[in-house]
Each structure stands twice: as C-alpha cells, then as structure tokens.
Design an enzyme around this catalytic site. Structure first.
Site, PDB file in Angstrom:
ATOM      1  N   GLU A 132      -5.067   7.648   0.378  1.00  0.00           N
ATOM      2  CA  GLU A 132      -5.501   7.024   1.635  1.00  0.00           C
ATOM      3  C   GLU A 132      -4.412   7.028   2.707  1.00  0.00           C
ATOM      4  OE1 GLU A 132      -6.687   2.878   1.442  1.00  0.00           O
ATOM      5  OE2 GLU A 132      -7.141   2.856   3.582  1.00  0.00           O
ATOM      6  N   ASP A 172      -6.428   5.367  -4.041  1.00  0.00           N
ATOM      7  CA  ASP A 172      -6.417   4.257  -3.094  1.00  0.00           C
ATOM      8  C   ASP A 172      -5.358   3.293  -3.623  1.00  0.00           C
ATOM      9  OD1 ASP A 172      -6.870   2.217  -1.338  1.00  0.00           O
ATOM     10  OD2 ASP A 172      -9.056   2.382  -1.439  1.00  0.00           O
ATOM     11  N   ILE A 202      -3.989   0.527  -2.574  1.00  0.00           N
ATOM     12  CA  ILE A 202      -4.580  -0.826  -2.633  1.00  0.00           C
ATOM     13  C   ILE A 202      -5.957  -0.711  -2.005  1.00  0.00           C
ATOM     14  CG2 ILE A 202      -4.522  -3.221  -1.849  1.00  0.00           C
ATOM     15  CD1 ILE A 202      -1.582  -3.236  -1.924  1.00  0.00           C
ATOM     16  N   ASP A 203      -6.962  -0.850  -2.819  1.00  0.00           N
ATOM     17  CA  ASP A 203      -8.321  -0.917  -2.293  1.00  0.00           C
ATOM     18  C   ASP A 203      -8.613  -2.398  -2.089  1.00  0.00           C
ATOM     19  OD1 ASP A 203     -10.877  -0.113  -1.516  1.00  0.00           O
ATOM     20  OD2 ASP A 203     -11.651  -0.480  -3.529  1.00  0.00           O
ATOM     21  N   ASP A 237       0.856  -1.206   0.000  1.00  0.00           N
ATOM     22  CA  ASP A 237       0.000   0.000   0.000  1.00  0.00           C
ATOM     23  C   ASP A 237       0.890   1.254   0.000  1.00  0.00           C
ATOM     24  OD1 ASP A 237      -3.072  -0.863   1.406  1.00  0.00           O
ATOM     25  OD2 ASP A 237      -1.398  -2.247   1.555  1.00  0.00           O
ATOM     26  N   ASP A 261     -12.446   5.376  -2.223  1.00  0.00           N
ATOM     27  CA  ASP A 261     -13.040   4.038  -2.337  1.00  0.00           C
ATOM     28  C   ASP A 261     -14.111   3.968  -3.431  1.00  0.00           C
ATOM     29  OD1 ASP A 261     -11.664   2.490  -0.481  1.00  0.00           O
ATOM     30  OD2 ASP A 261     -12.889   3.162   1.198  1.00  0.00           O
ATOM     31  N   THR A 263      -7.391  -4.031   0.914  1.00  0.00           N
ATOM     32  CA  THR A 263      -6.155  -4.570   1.511  1.00  0.00           C
ATOM     33  C   THR A 263      -6.418  -5.947   2.141  1.00  0.00           C
ATOM     34  OG1 THR A 263      -5.406  -2.323   1.937  1.00  0.00           O
ATOM     35  CG2 THR A 263      -4.268  -4.059   3.126  1.00  0.00           C
TER      36      THR A 263
HETATM   37  N1  A3P Z   1     -17.150   0.036   8.397  1.00  0.00           N
HETATM   38  C1  A3P Z   1     -16.915   0.169   7.101  1.00  0.00           C
HETATM   39  N2  A3P Z   1     -17.945   0.336   6.222  1.00  0.00           N
HETATM   40  C2  A3P Z   1     -17.726   0.465   4.910  1.00  0.00           C
HETATM   41  N3  A3P Z   1     -16.477   0.458   4.337  1.00  0.00           N
HETATM   42  C3  A3P Z   1     -15.421   0.299   5.170  1.00  0.00           C
HETATM   43  C4  A3P Z   1     -15.572   0.158   6.572  1.00  0.00           C
HETATM   44  N4  A3P Z   1     -14.349   0.016   7.114  1.00  0.00           N
HETATM   45  C5  A3P Z   1     -13.460   0.082   6.087  1.00  0.00           C
HETATM   46  N5  A3P Z   1     -14.104   0.250   4.916  1.00  0.00           N
HETATM   47  C6  A3P Z   1     -13.546   0.451   3.583  1.00  0.00           C
HETATM   48  O1  A3P Z   1     -13.805  -0.696   2.794  1.00  0.00           O
HETATM   49  C7  A3P Z   1     -12.806  -0.734   1.801  1.00  0.00           C
HETATM   50  C8  A3P Z   1     -12.747  -2.072   1.148  1.00  0.00           C
HETATM   51  O2  A3P Z   1     -13.957  -2.270   0.488  1.00  0.00           O
HETATM   52  P1  A3P Z   1     -14.492  -3.728   0.214  1.00  0.00           P
HETATM   53  O3  A3P Z   1     -15.022  -4.250   1.509  1.00  0.00           O
HETATM   54  O4  A3P Z   1     -15.554  -3.482  -0.805  1.00  0.00           O
HETATM   55  O5  A3P Z   1     -13.347  -4.528  -0.279  1.00  0.00           O
HETATM   56  C9  A3P Z   1     -11.565  -0.397   2.582  1.00  0.00           C
HETATM   57  O6  A3P Z   1     -10.609   0.090   1.683  1.00  0.00           O
HETATM   58  P2  A3P Z   1      -9.056  -0.313   1.884  1.00  0.00           P
HETATM   59  O7  A3P Z   1      -8.936  -1.766   1.712  1.00  0.00           O
HETATM   60  O8  A3P Z   1      -8.438   0.509   0.824  1.00  0.00           O
HETATM   61  O9  A3P Z   1      -8.691   0.170   3.259  1.00  0.00           O
HETATM   62  C10 A3P Z   1     -12.041   0.643   3.581  1.00  0.00           C
HETATM   63  O10 A3P Z   1     -11.785   1.976   3.175  1.00  0.00           O
HETATM   64 MG    MG Z   2     -10.155   1.388  -0.146  1.00  0.00          MG
HETATM   65 MG    MG Z   3      -6.552   1.143   0.505  1.00  0.00          MG
HETATM   66 MG    MG Z   4      -7.150   0.904   4.073  1.00  0.00          MG
END
Ligand code: A3P
Ligand code: MG
Ligand code: MG
Ligand code: MG
Length: 368
Positions: A102, A156, A158-159, A79, A303, A161
């Site tokens: 991020e 982002d 890595i979206d 990331d 995101d 992670t």
């Molecule tokens: N309580 C929550 N509700 C919704 N999204 C959340 C969350 N906590 C974290 N996330 C977000 O969900 C993203 C991942 O989405 P998904 O669940 O669709 O894979 C995360 O991005 P990162 O992985 O970049 O931190 C983070 O920003």
């Molecule tokens: Mg993300």
């Molecule tokens: Mg991320």
């Molecule tokens: Mg993150």
C-alpha cells in the site's frame, strides 16, 4: 455469535513442519512439505515481526508521527515501518517475487524526523539493521503493479489505520497471488480478542490459510494452530453481521436495511480492518457487508486478498455486490468489482438476494 459456531473449532497441531519463531529459517523446505509450506512459514514470521512493531507503537502515537496522504487518509510511522520490515523479509527469502504494497516512501523522503523514527522502529524488529536509504528502498519495493501472470505478494502493513489510531482493531495483511488466484493469506491481528464474547480476555491472533489446505488461527507467540471454520448457521434471521466502523468506507444505512429485510435483530458488529474476515472465518459472526459509498472508489487488492482466502478456506464465500468473484488479476485495485459481501456460505444466496433488493431500491430513489 452462535454457540454452534463456537464449537466448530478444534485445537490441533498444524500438519506442516513448524520452525523456530526467533529466526526466519525457512529457506530449505522439508522434502515432504506441503505446497507453499515455505511461503506460509515465511509469511507468518514476517507478519509476526510487523505485528510486534505495530504493538510497540499502538496507542503511543503522537500527531507528528502521522501523515495525511494525498487522498486524505492517514498513514503512521508504524505503517511505513511494517511495510519496510515485511518487504525486506519477503525479498530476502523470495528474491524473484514482486510486492504490491500500500505505502510508498515519497512523504518520508520529505520528512527527516518521521523517517528516522521509521528506521528506528523497523530496526527494532529486524535481525540486521538497515540504513535509512535501505529502509526507504525496502518500502518502495512494494510498488509492483500486479496483473494476471506469475506470482506476487500483496501487503497492507496496517489495514485499518483509522482503527489503529483509535486504539481499536487493525491487521497486518499479507497474501501471495499466483496467476490471479490468492494462494496464501496471513492476517496478523494483534489487538483482536481471542474470543469476541470475552473482550477483556487475551488478545492477539494470526489467521493463516493456504489454498486447498484449510484455515487456521494461532496466537502471536505460540506455534500451536487451531483449525477454524465458519459458523454452521442456516437460519439467516439468527445471524450477526459485521461492517466497517467507518461510514465513509461502507454504507451503514443500506447494511441496516439488508439486515432488516433478512429479519436480523442483532446489532451489527462494527470493526476496522480485515479482522472482520477472520472473525467470520472462525464463526464469531456470519455476514460481512461492505457496500460502496462512492461510485468511483476502487477497492484495493491488499485490502481483501488475505481475508478472502481465509474465509474461503474456512468454508465461507466471498463476492462483490453483484455476485462476481473478486478479481485479483487486473492490477493494484479490484476495479471490475464493487463492494464486498462475505458469509458463512450456507446463507449466501439469501444475503445476496436481500443485497440486490436494497441496492435496487436505493438506485430507484436516487433517480427519482
Ligand atoms: N471510500 C472507501 N470505500 C471503501 N474502502 C475505503 C474507502 N476509503 C478507504 N478505504 C479502505 O478501507 C480500508 C479500511 O477498511 P475498514 O473500513 O474495513 O477498516 C482502508 O485501508 P487502510 O486502513 O489500510 O488504509 C482503505 O484502503
Ligand atoms: Mg487497508
Ligand atoms: Mg493500510
Ligand atoms: Mg491506508
């Protein structure tokens, strides 16, 4: 996945001048170039570099290379490295543009071993090596606050992670926002099967969209682009929906109730990251439900910026659970929105009606 949906994509070369993928040689747009041609080309190259970095780390992480952030979410050397690389490349080509990224370098400044790993990783995909201080500074170039005026990028690195750590889906997500509207979006999805129906087949894809110019898909190592469109399906009971793998990010119970109300019998496609938007945009699924789990969580602009323009340019619709458009103009979060609902467009009203019914029922149950 509907067969009709699969047949909508027709391979064709993209109408823009393409550039060599080995260098970021996009500083002089062609005189006849379409709007945002340089931004599009630079963003693709930056996402390719970051995706290459992530692919190199994928499945090879040891726990020492993962840090737990203050909000308890994980962040890895990949990331940080990907954010340093993309910020560096965007700043070199668009020095006036700030970036809403991020990550920040705080944890790395306190951890020399992890920091050196990040420097090594970032330099493995950059033409000109950067010092440790330059890498930290490049990461912190992403601290812009966003807002309603002018242009900025969202990143982002890595979206998903958590998906990355599980060896599943993740995306490098980059977008350009101008006066509050997303104009360019690029999603690098190195581990996404090129066809969901063929999970053992070739993987790795990039989704690209520019406002008013359609959505396209290409592989990480070929410049040939295919125009993509959402599924043409209108019978909502035949659709398939996708949602997060993480029950803490989206209410899977309510999603199941919505699906039942709509007569959907196919099991949900659970997938991490903005790959979900890409999968919808190319017609591999029809609905994306992201239903708030917590009353206080604010979705982050990085995101959704890239994914939302890709789905809109592919002919789909995106809004929040109340039907409001996502508002990218008020800072680093979507604080005026709650959750996200995306669809192929033709079934959007039916989906929104079911969403309202189920959320209203949940609300009533909670107040009893
Ligand atoms: N309580 C929550 N509700 C919704 N999204 C959340 C969350 N906590 C974290 N996330 C977000 O969900 C993203 C991942 O989405 P998904 O669940 O669709 O894979 C995360 O991005 P990162 O992985 O970049 O931190 C983070 O920003
Ligand atoms: Mg993300
Ligand atoms: Mg991320
Ligand atoms: Mg993150």
């Amino acid at each position: 996945m509907s067969k009709a949906a699969q047949s909508t994509a027709s391979p064709r070369a993209h109408p823009y001048p393409t550039r060599s993928s080995s260098r970021l040689s996009a500083s002089k747009p062609e005189p006849t170039a379409a709007p945002y041609a340089k931004e599009r080309a630079v963003a693709i190259q930056a996402v390719i570099r970051a995706s290459t970095l992530c692919q190199g780390v994928f499945k090879k992480l040891v726990s020492a290379e993962t840090i737990t952030k203050k909000d308890k979410s994980p962040v890895t050397v990949a990331d940080f490295g990907a954010q340093a690389v993309v910020n560096n490349l965007i700043r070199a080509e668009f020095p006036e543009d700030p970036i809403v990224g991020e990550e920040d370098s705080k944890d790395l400044r306190e951890n020399a071993e992890t920091r050196e790993k990040v420097v090594e990783l970032a330099n493995s995909v950059l033409d000109k090596p950067l010092s440790s201080d330059e890498i930290l500074e490049a990461i912190d170039y992403g601290m812009y606050e966003g807002g309603p005026k002018g242009r900025f990028w969202t990143l982002d690195p890595i979206d998903g992670t958590k998906g990355f750590l599980r060896g599943e889906q993740f995306a490098v997500a980059l977008a350009l926002v101008e006066d509050g509207e997303v104009k360019v979006g690029v999603l690098g999805c190195p581990n996404l099967p090129q066809k969901l129906s063929d999970p053992e087949g070739p993987r790795g894809t990039i989704f690209v969209a520019v406002r008013g110019q359609g959505a396209f898909e290409r592989s990480l190592d070929s410049e040939l682009e295919t125009k993509i469109s959402v599924s043409p399906i209108t019978n909502v009971s035949e659709t398939s929906f996708c949602e997060s793998v993480e029950a803490g990010h989206s209410s899977q119970g309510e999603a199941a109730q919505i699906a039942q109300l709509l007569g959907i019998t196919r099991p949900s496609v659970r997938m991490d990251s903005q790959c979900k938007y890409g999968v919808l945009a190319r017609g591999d699924a029809d609905i994306y439900l992201r239903l708030p789990v917590s009353a206080t969580y604010e979705e982050k602009i990085w995101d959704h910026a890239g994914g939302s323009i890709i789905i809109e340019e592919a002919g789909g619709k995106v809004c929040d659970i109340h039907g409001k458009p996502l508002d990218f103009s008020i800072g680093r979060t979507l604080r005026d929105n709650k959750g996200v609902i995306a669809s192929n467009g033709s079934i959007h009203d039916a989906v929104m009606e079911a969403v309202q019914k189920v959320l209203q029922k949940s609300k009533e149950e909670k107040t009893v």
